[in-house]
Design an enzyme around this catalytic site. Sequence first.
Site, PDB file in Angstrom:
ATOM      1  N   ASP A 277       0.781  -1.189  -0.081  1.00  0.00           N
ATOM      2  CA  ASP A 277      -0.040  -0.016   0.021  1.00  0.00           C
ATOM      3  C   ASP A 277       0.955   1.347  -0.147  1.00  0.00           C
ATOM      4  OD1 ASP A 277      -2.126   1.726   0.105  1.00  0.00           O
ATOM      5  OD2 ASP A 277      -3.152   0.810   1.600  1.00  0.00           O
TER       6      ASP A 277
HETATM    7  C1  NOJ Z   1      -3.973   4.103   0.089  1.00  0.00           C
HETATM    8  C2  NOJ Z   1      -5.050   3.065  -0.057  1.00  0.00           C
HETATM    9  O1  NOJ Z   1      -5.266   2.520   1.435  1.00  0.00           O
HETATM   10  C3  NOJ Z   1      -5.042   2.169  -1.117  1.00  0.00           C
HETATM   11  O2  NOJ Z   1      -6.310   1.467  -1.114  1.00  0.00           O
HETATM   12  C4  NOJ Z   1      -4.854   3.095  -2.333  1.00  0.00           C
HETATM   13  O3  NOJ Z   1      -4.664   1.992  -3.532  1.00  0.00           O
HETATM   14  C5  NOJ Z   1      -3.437   3.973  -2.407  1.00  0.00           C
HETATM   15  N1  NOJ Z   1      -3.516   4.503  -0.903  1.00  0.00           N
HETATM   16  C6  NOJ Z   1      -3.250   4.418  -3.619  1.00  0.00           C
HETATM   17  O4  NOJ Z   1      -4.087   5.707  -3.641  1.00  0.00           O
END
Ligand code: NOJ
Length: 859
Positions: free
Chosen positions: A279
């Site tokens: 993530d």
């Molecule tokens: C954080 C989020 O938890 C995730 O789901 C997302 O894909 C990423 N940021 C990228 O924006």
Amino acid sequence: MKALLWASLVTSTFGATHNDEQYSPPFYPSPWAKGEGGWADAHQKALDFVSQLTLAEKVNLTTGNGWMQHHCVGETGSVPRLGFDGICFQDGPLGIRFAHYVSSFPAGINVAATWDRKLAYTRGQAMGKEFSDKGADVQLGPVSGPIGRSPEGGRNWEGFSPDPVLTGVFTAETVRGMQDAGVITSLKHFIGNEQEHFRIVREANGYGFNISESASTQIDDKTMHELYLWPFADAVRAGVGSIMCSYQQINNSYGCANSYTMNSLLKNELDFQGFVVTDWGAHGTGVASAFAGLDVSMPGDTDLGSGFSYWGGNLTIAVLNGTVPEWRLDDMAVRLMSAYYKVGRDKLRVPVNFNSWTKHTYGAEHAMVGPQHGYDIVNQHVDVHRGQSALIRKIGAESTVLLKNNGVLPLSGTEKLTAIIGEDAGPNAWGANGCEDRSCDNGTLATGWGSGTADYPYLITPADAIQRTILDKGDGLVDLVTHNWAYDKIQQLASQASVALVFVNADAGEGFLAVDGNIGDRNNLTLWKNGEEVIRQTASVCNNTVVVMHTVGPVLINSWYDHENIKAILWAGLPGQESGNAIADILYGQVNPGAKSPFTWGKDRESYGAPLLYKQNNGNEAPQIDFTEGVFIDYRAFDKTNTTPIYEFGHGLSYTTFSYSDLQIQKLDAAPYKPTTGYTSPASSPSNSSKTWSEYLFPESIRKVPLYIYPYLNSTDPKEASADRHYGLPTDQYIPAGATNSSAQPLHPAGGAPGGNAGLWEEVYKVTATITNTGTRPGDEVVQVYLSLGGPDDPQIVLRGFDKIALETGQTKTFSAVLTRRDISNWDPVTQDWVVSEYPKTVFVGSSSRKLHLNAALP
Ligand code: NOJ
């Protein structure tokens, strides 16, 4: 505490340690991809590609080039020598975030409410096509974590349902649809990512929490397998190309550095052949995460925009100095490229034609550092959204659950005076896309907030669509009050109305944005914007009141659902851009409702169990979120405590009626279960790169962009190149035992094929029943199969199958579903395998989790 945990460890026949406590036992080496189960071709192509790469080029594929350095929300480095652009990662699960001329599809929770596999697949495919045409290689979705442990969980709506079978089916169908359209899916968030509070230290600090580590979700082995891992197994079996590891810790080990979850569960047991990506900013360690099974770091920098990376040049150093064996780096690159070839990206790729950081045509090439480092056309405004509205409208209507109907619905459209009440019926005065990542609750709610959103190309409000329907059908009067505190006006209108349609909502989203004091997770389960009072004001003067709820999950309806003037209640979830048309289709009978609630509607919060953690509970250390309820979430919790819900899981009415008869269970001729034995092949490298340090110095031919993450070294002196104060520490102080072992490894008994042991998927029983449409309209019935596994620790029943059957008036059809071996098994922490217990098992077939019309013992 620690001693207790260790005491519960058992060494099994296949040599690994395991437990039935909340613990993440170390697991090394990181399993290498083998090209199994439909991956052979893609794997071979990936090997051929990676074998041509230099060390720096391989590293470049594993590491994003930094936050806001390119068009996409994350992009790996490229291989210019071979004309290979970096891989573009873009949010999210219901459409393309940060772009225009795209569709905003119904949320995952609505897909679950359709209980329709084909719609889930078709939605996935339609989204995948949009991503592919915009030039995105990886769609960051779908979501099966959170699964929905606590009803307040901010991102539950991005996923499907707190039931693992429902979530598993729709995850797999979505993955298939998206990947058939030629885009890699990145299923997220692995694993146990069930709340927004405390997921990221910096985010929590920003809200005033003084913590130094992210929260840890404590999950025991049985719960992990029977609940949280279940849908991920379905996805791996469906060939998912990528899985995103989560921000929070699992059993006090970070999701993106946890060798138990990534190496053991995902890559060994589930035999996952694709790549694990972090993530955004969830990467917190260099060498350790490489050994623990991480393959791609996103967006590549330590903190977003820091200019430093745990990988990039540091991974180059780690391979050069022999800390990380080259086969592990190669495996990262091979896994990434396998996914690329598996979905046919090599044939479909177009250059990225949108820009996440501006909607203007011209802009900075590297938005992070400004136009002085490159200014060009960054947005081609390619329109990919056309042709999707009918599908989006259909999913919207078919996901609308008719919770209550005392004969008032469907409406004819010729009512003398229709009152539309509530802010949720109208537009957002700031524009449908007026709030950053939809982080406000203004006007009708058709999506939650956060990275899981897309710009609406337009948003049809309920008020628009209802007025149009009424004008089309006759010349009734229609008026609306969208001010939720204008009680006089509400009462004036409602008291005159033949029917009053009240629209209310409840919102939630991702933790980086707060709305009305809700930092992602909802603070409670009440309606937003005074919704209960709007309903009461209307119902007190109109004896033909219909309530429509646009909510992210369950809300408390106890205080009004049984009001005698409230004749019908509908839950429409988060239907996306066609919201108004979809609800009008249901209200006026264009579509006969066939949706079923994918979660339980309880009388109070307590009956759900599984509390969300809102307060620090471990001093400044990692908050500890104990999943002590085990597998007992949602309906399983209600059943366990004998609590009657208002509307149960699986409940949903139709404008017609159905009867059930003649349940038959046939035992199928399945081969006996064989735990997988044997060994993998040893690890190998498709190439052996030069280890001459000077070859990896920053090339003079490249213009250095500030804060950009490169795979190169700035010095041939390792300590200087790494900028690591601790460089040179004896490796036995930080390399986990076994991590560099490239020899053949024992296979997992429950493993051996993507998704797990093929014997788990063997069909062992066939369930059939007869369903008749006994009413006066054609309609769809979702027939549900539940199983009692029979053991003292088992839920009373668990969903194991379902099908949506379309029936003409008076028509009878045979419903059939198969049970696989996994369906009738429990996870056994001692043998580390699925076993069919000796307890007698019962099959139930019904129209909801509490309307179990038929039952029979499993022979
Ligand atoms: C954080 C989020 O938890 C995730 O789901 C997302 O894909 C990423 N940021 C990228 O924006």
